[in-house]
Design a protein around this motif. Structure first.
Motif, PDB file in Angstrom:
ATOM      1  N   SER A   1      36.642  41.369  36.797  1.00 48.64           N
ATOM      2  CA  SER A   1      36.562  41.785  38.202  1.00 48.64           C
ATOM      3  C   SER A   1      37.040  40.688  39.134  1.00 48.64           C
ATOM      4  N   THR A   2      37.494  41.109  40.301  1.00 52.45           N
ATOM      5  CA  THR A   2      37.747  40.212  41.423  1.00 52.45           C
ATOM      6  C   THR A   2      36.613  40.441  42.408  1.00 52.45           C
ATOM      7  N   ASN A   3      35.962  39.361  42.828  1.00 52.54           N
ATOM      8  CA  ASN A   3      34.807  39.457  43.712  1.00 52.54           C
ATOM      9  C   ASN A   3      35.059  38.725  45.018  1.00 52.54           C
ATOM     10  N   ALA A   4      34.402  39.172  46.068  1.00 53.67           N
ATOM     11  CA  ALA A   4      34.418  38.464  47.344  1.00 53.67           C
ATOM     12  C   ALA A   4      33.019  38.515  47.939  1.00 53.67           C
ATOM     13  N   LEU A   5      32.635  37.430  48.547  1.00 51.11           N
ATOM     14  CA  LEU A   5      31.365  37.358  49.267  1.00 51.11           C
ATOM     15  C   LEU A   5      31.710  37.267  50.744  1.00 51.11           C
ATOM     16  N   LEU A   6      31.343  38.278  51.492  1.00 51.18           N
ATOM     17  CA  LEU A   6      31.699  38.375  52.905  1.00 51.18           C
ATOM     18  C   LEU A   6      30.541  37.864  53.742  1.00 51.18           C
TER      19      LEU A   6
ATOM     20  N   GLU B   1      48.357  52.189  44.056  1.00 51.34           N
ATOM     21  CA  GLU B   1      47.140  51.903  43.293  1.00 51.34           C
ATOM     22  C   GLU B   1      45.938  52.665  43.867  1.00 51.34           C
ATOM     23  N   SER B   2      45.240  53.389  43.029  1.00 55.29           N
ATOM     24  CA  SER B   2      43.961  53.981  43.424  1.00 55.29           C
ATOM     25  C   SER B   2      42.885  52.937  43.155  1.00 55.29           C
ATOM     26  N   ARG B   3      42.226  52.477  44.223  1.00 52.97           N
ATOM     27  CA  ARG B   3      41.264  51.381  44.099  1.00 52.97           C
ATOM     28  C   ARG B   3      39.852  51.880  44.359  1.00 52.97           C
TER      29      ARG B   3
ATOM     30  N   CYS C   1      40.033  43.569  38.328  1.00 50.14           N
ATOM     31  CA  CYS C   1      40.995  42.474  38.493  1.00 50.14           C
ATOM     32  C   CYS C   1      42.354  42.910  37.950  1.00 50.14           C
ATOM     33  N   TRP C   2      43.110  43.593  38.780  1.00 50.58           N
ATOM     34  CA  TRP C   2      44.452  44.028  38.417  1.00 50.58           C
ATOM     35  C   TRP C   2      45.200  44.378  39.697  1.00 50.58           C
ATOM     36  N   GLY C   3      46.505  44.505  39.609  1.00 48.39           N
ATOM     37  CA  GLY C   3      47.302  44.900  40.763  1.00 48.39           C
ATOM     38  C   GLY C   3      47.071  43.995  41.961  1.00 48.39           C
ATOM     39  N   ALA C   4      46.764  44.583  43.087  1.00 44.30           N
ATOM     40  CA  ALA C   4      46.621  43.854  44.351  1.00 44.30           C
ATOM     41  C   ALA C   4      45.187  43.373  44.612  1.00 44.30           C
ATOM     42  N   SER C   5      44.360  43.261  43.587  1.00 45.43           N
ATOM     43  CA  SER C   5      42.952  42.908  43.819  1.00 45.43           C
ATOM     44  C   SER C   5      42.795  41.579  44.557  1.00 45.43           C
ATOM     45  N   GLU C   6      43.575  40.569  44.203  1.00 48.28           N
ATOM     46  CA  GLU C   6      43.451  39.281  44.893  1.00 48.28           C
ATOM     47  C   GLU C   6      43.876  39.400  46.353  1.00 48.28           C
ATOM     48  N   VAL C   7      44.944  40.111  46.623  1.00 45.87           N
ATOM     49  CA  VAL C   7      45.414  40.300  47.999  1.00 45.87           C
ATOM     50  C   VAL C   7      44.352  41.026  48.823  1.00 45.87           C
ATOM     51  N   ILE C   8      43.779  42.065  48.267  1.00 41.05           N
ATOM     52  CA  ILE C   8      42.740  42.840  48.966  1.00 41.05           C
ATOM     53  C   ILE C   8      41.528  41.957  49.259  1.00 41.05           C
TER      54      ILE C   8
ATOM     55  N   TRP D   1      33.918  33.774  50.603  1.00 41.56           N
ATOM     56  CA  TRP D   1      34.414  33.202  49.358  1.00 41.56           C
ATOM     57  C   TRP D   1      35.082  34.277  48.506  1.00 41.56           C
ATOM     58  N   ILE D   2      35.908  33.820  47.577  1.00 36.99           N
ATOM     59  CA  ILE D   2      36.577  34.718  46.642  1.00 36.99           C
ATOM     60  C   ILE D   2      36.467  34.143  45.237  1.00 36.99           C
ATOM     61  N   LYS D   3      36.352  35.037  44.276  1.00 38.51           N
ATOM     62  CA  LYS D   3      36.417  34.684  42.858  1.00 38.51           C
ATOM     63  C   LYS D   3      37.429  35.663  42.266  1.00 38.51           C
ATOM     64  N   VAL D   4      38.661  35.192  42.043  1.00 37.80           N
ATOM     65  CA  VAL D   4      39.748  36.075  41.628  1.00 37.80           C
ATOM     66  C   VAL D   4      39.456  36.710  40.276  1.00 37.80           C
ATOM     67  N   ASN D   5      39.001  35.923  39.324  1.00 40.68           N
ATOM     68  CA  ASN D   5      38.670  36.416  37.982  1.00 40.68           C
ATOM     69  C   ASN D   5      37.237  35.987  37.690  1.00 40.68           C
ATOM     70  N   ASP D   6      36.326  36.932  37.633  1.00 43.09           N
ATOM     71  CA  ASP D   6      34.909  36.571  37.474  1.00 43.09           C
ATOM     72  C   ASP D   6      34.573  36.005  36.103  1.00 43.09           C
ATOM     73  N   CYS D   7      35.504  36.060  35.166  1.00 43.53           N
ATOM     74  CA  CYS D   7      35.257  35.496  33.837  1.00 43.53           C
ATOM     75  C   CYS D   7      35.669  34.029  33.734  1.00 43.53           C
TER      76      CYS D   7
END
Length: 116
Positions: A4-9, A52-54, A83-90, A101-107
């Protein structure tokens, strides 16, 4: 369970604020919010980003605070998506709008603050 790509807003936006922000982006179409049926503070925001359907999971009101409590204890909204396609951009667009904060790849990745 996948990567997953995660963000803390940090501004702790509501589901409606996230939905309206995503709907304002030129790449986004067909935004809607779906209850998960699990609990009221966990919702999905479904949208199309280009082709992409997100599906963005939104944990409101500190619902998922155990995932970030080691570095932040204030009000926040935690969002996660595959975590695929435009997840980091989003995720970066969300953090740019709402702070945090952002965590591009939670693994493999650590949390990175990108709004300072």
């Amino acid at each position: 369970m996948g990567i997953s790509t995660n963000a803390l807003l940090r501004i702790a936006p509501t589901a409606l604020e996230i939905m309206l922000f995503l709907d304002s982006l030129p790449e986004v179409k067909s935004v809607n919010i779906t209850p998960t049926g699990v609990e009221p503070d966990f919702l999905y925001c479904n949208f199309t980003w280009g082709k992409e359907s997100r599906n963005l999971g939104m944990f409101l009101n500190g619902n998922c605070s155990s995932d970030y409590s080691e570095f932040y204890t204030g009000p926040a909204t935690f969002v996660t998506m595959g975590c695929w396609g435009a997840s980091e951009v989003i995720a970066r667009r969300l953090v740019k709008q709402f702070g945090g904060w952002i965590k591009v790849n939670d693994c493999t990745d650590d949390w990175t603050r990108i709004d300072e």
